[in-house]
Scaffold this motif. Structure first.
Motif, PDB file in Angstrom:
ATOM      1  N   ARG A   1       0.803  -1.220   0.000  1.00 47.19           N
ATOM      2  CA  ARG A   1       0.000   0.000   0.000  1.00 47.19           C
ATOM      3  C   ARG A   1       0.838   1.274   0.000  1.00 47.19           C
ATOM      4  NH1 ARG A   1      -5.343  -0.826   1.403  1.00 47.19           N
ATOM      5  NH2 ARG A   1      -5.576   1.301   0.633  1.00 47.19           N
ATOM      6  N   PHE A   2       2.153   1.135  -0.048  1.00 51.02           N
ATOM      7  CA  PHE A   2       3.014   2.315   0.015  1.00 51.02           C
ATOM      8  C   PHE A   2       3.762   2.520  -1.292  1.00 51.02           C
ATOM      9  CE2 PHE A   2       2.834   0.999   4.554  1.00 51.02           C
ATOM     10  CZ  PHE A   2       2.199   2.137   5.047  1.00 51.02           C
ATOM     11  N   ASP A   3       3.863   3.775  -1.695  1.00 47.36           N
ATOM     12  CA  ASP A   3       4.695   4.123  -2.847  1.00 47.36           C
ATOM     13  C   ASP A   3       6.164   4.120  -2.475  1.00 47.36           C
ATOM     14  OD1 ASP A   3       2.652   4.909  -4.983  1.00 47.36           O
ATOM     15  OD2 ASP A   3       1.988   6.070  -3.258  1.00 47.36           O
ATOM     16  N   SER A   4       6.448   4.343  -1.199  1.00 47.18           N
ATOM     17  CA  SER A   4       7.832   4.310  -0.732  1.00 47.18           C
ATOM     18  C   SER A   4       7.844   3.980   0.752  1.00 47.18           C
ATOM     19  CB  SER A   4       8.550   5.643  -0.988  1.00 47.18           C
ATOM     20  OG  SER A   4       7.860   6.720  -0.363  1.00 47.18           O
ATOM     21  N   VAL A   5       8.904   3.304   1.185  1.00 47.31           N
ATOM     22  CA  VAL A   5       9.088   2.948   2.594  1.00 47.31           C
ATOM     23  C   VAL A   5      10.433   3.506   3.036  1.00 47.31           C
ATOM     24  CG1 VAL A   5       9.327   1.068   4.265  1.00 47.31           C
ATOM     25  CG2 VAL A   5       7.706   0.849   2.360  1.00 47.31           C
ATOM     26  N   TRP A   6      10.421   4.304   4.113  1.00 47.53           N
ATOM     27  CA  TRP A   6      11.602   5.037   4.541  1.00 47.53           C
ATOM     28  C   TRP A   6      11.938   4.754   5.996  1.00 47.53           C
ATOM     29  CZ3 TRP A   6      14.109   8.826   1.414  1.00 47.53           C
ATOM     30  CH2 TRP A   6      13.467   9.113   0.208  1.00 47.53           C
ATOM     31  N   VAL A   7      13.225   4.898   6.306  1.00 53.81           N
ATOM     32  CA  VAL A   7      13.698   4.951   7.694  1.00 53.81           C
ATOM     33  C   VAL A   7      14.435   6.273   7.863  1.00 53.81           C
ATOM     34  CG1 VAL A   7      15.304   3.990   9.391  1.00 53.81           C
ATOM     35  CG2 VAL A   7      13.855   2.467   8.026  1.00 53.81           C
ATOM     36  N   SER A   8      14.061   7.018   8.883  1.00 53.96           N
ATOM     37  CA  SER A   8      14.721   8.287   9.186  1.00 53.96           C
ATOM     38  C   SER A   8      15.695   8.040  10.328  1.00 53.96           C
ATOM     39  CB  SER A   8      13.686   9.337   9.592  1.00 53.96           C
ATOM     40  OG  SER A   8      14.336  10.532  10.036  1.00 53.96           O
TER      41      SER A   8
ATOM     42  N   ALA B   1      -6.320   0.493   8.063  1.00 55.77           N
ATOM     43  CA  ALA B   1      -6.211   1.865   8.561  1.00 55.77           C
ATOM     44  C   ALA B   1      -6.089   2.863   7.411  1.00 55.77           C
ATOM     45  CB  ALA B   1      -5.016   1.983   9.498  1.00 55.77           C
ATOM     46  N   LEU B   2      -5.297   2.529   6.390  1.00 53.38           N
ATOM     47  CA  LEU B   2      -5.143   3.436   5.254  1.00 53.38           C
ATOM     48  C   LEU B   2      -6.457   3.601   4.498  1.00 53.38           C
ATOM     49  CD1 LEU B   2      -3.380   5.223   3.518  1.00 53.38           C
ATOM     50  CD2 LEU B   2      -2.613   3.189   2.276  1.00 53.38           C
ATOM     51  N   ASP B   3      -7.249   2.544   4.420  1.00 54.72           N
ATOM     52  CA  ASP B   3      -8.552   2.643   3.765  1.00 54.72           C
ATOM     53  C   ASP B   3      -9.440   3.687   4.445  1.00 54.72           C
ATOM     54  OD1 ASP B   3      -7.982   0.779   1.842  1.00 54.72           O
ATOM     55  OD2 ASP B   3      -9.019  -0.879   2.840  1.00 54.72           O
ATOM     56  N   MET B   4      -9.238   3.918   5.727  1.00 57.15           N
ATOM     57  CA  MET B   4     -10.049   4.891   6.450  1.00 57.15           C
ATOM     58  C   MET B   4      -9.749   6.314   5.988  1.00 57.15           C
ATOM     59  SD  MET B   4      -9.801   3.055  10.199  1.00 57.15           S
ATOM     60  CE  MET B   4     -11.123   3.934  11.018  1.00 57.15           C
ATOM     61  N   ILE B   5      -8.559   6.524   5.437  1.00 56.43           N
ATOM     62  CA  ILE B   5      -8.227   7.830   4.864  1.00 56.43           C
ATOM     63  C   ILE B   5      -8.612   7.889   3.391  1.00 56.43           C
ATOM     64  CG2 ILE B   5      -6.297   9.304   4.149  1.00 56.43           C
ATOM     65  CD1 ILE B   5      -4.973   8.860   6.755  1.00 56.43           C
ATOM     66  N   THR B   6      -8.194   6.888   2.626  1.00 56.74           N
ATOM     67  CA  THR B   6      -8.379   6.934   1.178  1.00 56.74           C
ATOM     68  C   THR B   6      -9.811   6.646   0.739  1.00 56.74           C
ATOM     69  OG1 THR B   6      -7.726   4.610   0.984  1.00 56.74           O
ATOM     70  CG2 THR B   6      -5.981   6.266   0.799  1.00 56.74           C
ATOM     71  N   LYS B   7     -10.574   5.863   1.533  1.00 56.77           N
ATOM     72  CA  LYS B   7     -11.934   5.497   1.126  1.00 56.77           C
ATOM     73  C   LYS B   7     -13.018   6.148   1.986  1.00 56.77           C
ATOM     74  CE  LYS B   7     -10.539   1.028  -0.797  1.00 56.77           C
ATOM     75  NZ  LYS B   7     -10.730  -0.459  -0.775  1.00 56.77           N
ATOM     76  N   GLN B   8     -12.700   6.409   3.262  1.00 51.12           N
ATOM     77  CA  GLN B   8     -13.702   6.977   4.154  1.00 51.12           C
ATOM     78  C   GLN B   8     -13.523   8.471   4.381  1.00 51.12           C
ATOM     79  OE1 GLN B   8     -14.341   4.593   7.732  1.00 51.12           O
ATOM     80  NE2 GLN B   8     -13.604   2.760   6.685  1.00 51.12           N
ATOM     81  N   GLY B   9     -12.416   9.021   3.920  1.00 51.72           N
ATOM     82  CA  GLY B   9     -12.271  10.473   3.930  1.00 51.72           C
ATOM     83  C   GLY B   9     -11.685  11.094   5.179  1.00 51.72           C
TER      84      GLY B   9
ATOM     85  N   PHE C   1      -1.320   7.645  10.751  1.00 53.01           N
ATOM     86  CA  PHE C   1      -1.501   8.081   9.369  1.00 53.01           C
ATOM     87  C   PHE C   1      -1.963   9.538   9.381  1.00 53.01           C
ATOM     88  CE2 PHE C   1      -1.885   3.551   8.257  1.00 53.01           C
ATOM     89  CZ  PHE C   1      -1.248   3.518   7.027  1.00 53.01           C
ATOM     90  N   SER C   2      -1.326  10.368   8.575  1.00 51.14           N
ATOM     91  CA  SER C   2      -1.711  11.783   8.522  1.00 51.14           C
ATOM     92  C   SER C   2      -1.498  12.332   7.120  1.00 51.14           C
ATOM     93  CB  SER C   2      -0.887  12.617   9.510  1.00 51.14           C
ATOM     94  OG  SER C   2      -0.868  12.052  10.787  1.00 51.14           O
TER      95      SER C   2
END
Length: 436
Positions: A73-80, A146-154, A208-209
């Motif tokens: 589900r991610f376009d990129s995965v990072w470690v800071s 959890a990501l669906d709650m942003i992308t599908k539920q707004g 998620f933000s």
């Protein structure tokens, strides 16, 4: 606050039931770049370099990176990070690295400041999932739902919680007036657990933000915000040393081990040199060469045999000491001893085929470069804790113990645990089929 109760119902295996060939992420039309970001500063005070310390054979940070990668589900995965060793481990687990600046690497620096710096340097990112490395029981299905709650539920932000049924009190100190008062109960009317919904507590697994919320409002939780409820067994956090053994037992039972189901092995190959022995050769006054073997390791091998796993010990034709002890090893362990050449795989392929097995049915324990191919092929593989990097990178499990000091016993116990998990899963599948 807009909220709805959201509990992960995919079960213990969740994403593990998906095939290894699952397709990579395809971005829905109109959805921006979604990035996973794990903050892993090198200056951990409670446990030095905690983020890359081995937990159940995997670097701590590896557990969340594997879940992020396999969620698709991610376009990129990072470690800071600000630390060279953490950067190496992050890249080995397929993550990109945001080398954070000194300004956001101080003890007083907040997660928000680091995330804001990351977004300024990567303006294409529209949604950030801040995942904590100290949450090793995170599964791909948690991320997906959890990501669906942003992308599908707004929603603009979603954070993970666990439901707790704990009565809380606080101290009030005002001059000579010191009192202890309840925060979430009336002592004369204490509810039964089944009559109380409990409280939602952040478990720190992820936040998620949307970018606008982070940059404009300076918050990870705001706008249209809701929570994602995780079951207690997945809510593991590690802050101090005492948390480590508890977390290790939890992750062995509830952690995400990849897209494969728990492996059940029928045959184990174990390299004697460096696994059963510690790599040292002792010389007597008369010039005899000797090695030592730990009785815990031989007991572990017998445990496997009692559970129906065939064990074959491997000795190199290039190692005269190991060859000379082959008969004694066979007598002490009850295992077959096999001589192999410089490339063990060449000798073992025919044997695996002869026993009508595939390499996924095999466990392999090695400790150096010649073992790499077999470590990669085997369904379960391990190296001792002191194995060279080239071998540990190929293995699926890195033992805490060193070679000749209990590493073989540790791997034997791990194999038996996987067998127990697989048996439990089969029983649950039967129950589920009967129920439906």
């Amino acid at each position: 606050i807009m909220a709805e109760r959201k509990r992960g119902l995919s079960g213990e295996n969740g994403e593990q039931d998906r095939p290894a060939s699952a397709s990579k992420r395809v971005r829905p039309e109109g959805q921006g770049h979604v990035a996973a970001l794990v903050l892993a500063r090198g200056g951990s005070k409670g446990i030095p370099l905690k983020n890359i310390k081995m937990l159940a054979g995997v670097p701590l940070i590896g557990w969340v990176l594997r879940a992020a990668r396999d969620s698709d589900r991610f376009d990129s995965v990072w470690v800071s990070t600000d630390h060279d060793e953490i950067e190496k481990v992050a890249k080995a687990w397929g993550a990109k690295v945001h080398r954070r600046s000194p300004e956001v690497s101080r003890d007083s620096s907040s997660s928000l400041e680091t995330i804001q710096e990351f977004i300024r340097l990567n303006p294409e990112v529209d949604i950030v999932c801040h995942m904590q490395a100290t949450s090793p029981c995170l599964h791909p299905f948690h991320i997906q739902e959890a990501l669906d709650m942003i992308t599908k539920q707004g929603y603009d932000s979603v954070f993970s919680v666990v439901r707790r049924h704990q009565f809380r009190w606080t101290e009030i100190k005002k001059g000579s007036d010191e009192r202890t008062v309840p925060l979430n109960l009336v002592p004369t009317k204490r509810p039964r657990r089944q009559d109380w919904d409990g409280e939602l507590c952040e478990n720190g697994s992820f936040y998620f933000s949307k970018k606008q919320l982070i940059m404009s409002e300076g918050s990870l939780q705001g706008g249209s915000v809701t929570y994602y409820e995780m079951l207690p067994e997945y809510s593991v956090d590690i802050d101090v040393d005492i948390d480590w053994p508890v977390a290790e037992q939890r992750v062995l039972r509830f952690g995400y081990f990849g897209r494969h189901k728990p492996e059940v092995v029928h045959l184990m190959f174990c390299n004697v040199s460096g696994c059963l022995t510690e790599g040292r050769i002792f010389l007597s006054l008369s010039g005899e060469e000797m090695v030592s073997i730990n009785t815990r390791d031989t007991a572990g091998l017998r445990m496997l045999k009692e559970e129906g796993v065939e064990v074959i010990l491997l000795v190199s034709r290039l190692d005269p000491v190991a060859q000379s002890m082959a008969d004694k090893l066979a007598q002490r362990t009850g295992c077959q001893v096999l001589q192999v050449g410089a490339e063990p795989q060449e000798d073992l392929n025919a044997l695996v085929e002869q026993k009508k097995l595939s390499w996924k049915d095999v466990a392999y324990m090695g400790n150096d470069q010649p073992d790499v191919k077999c470590l990669n092929l085997a369904g379960l593989s391990a190296v001792p804790g002191d194995a060279p990097v080239v071998a540990s990178n190929a293995a699926k499990y890195t033992c805490h113990s060193k070679g000749g000091s209990g590493a073989v016993r540790e791997f034997c116990e791990y194999i038996l645990l996987q067998k127990k998990k697989a048996k439990s899963q089969v029983q649950q599948d039967r129950i589920d089929r009967h129920h439906f």
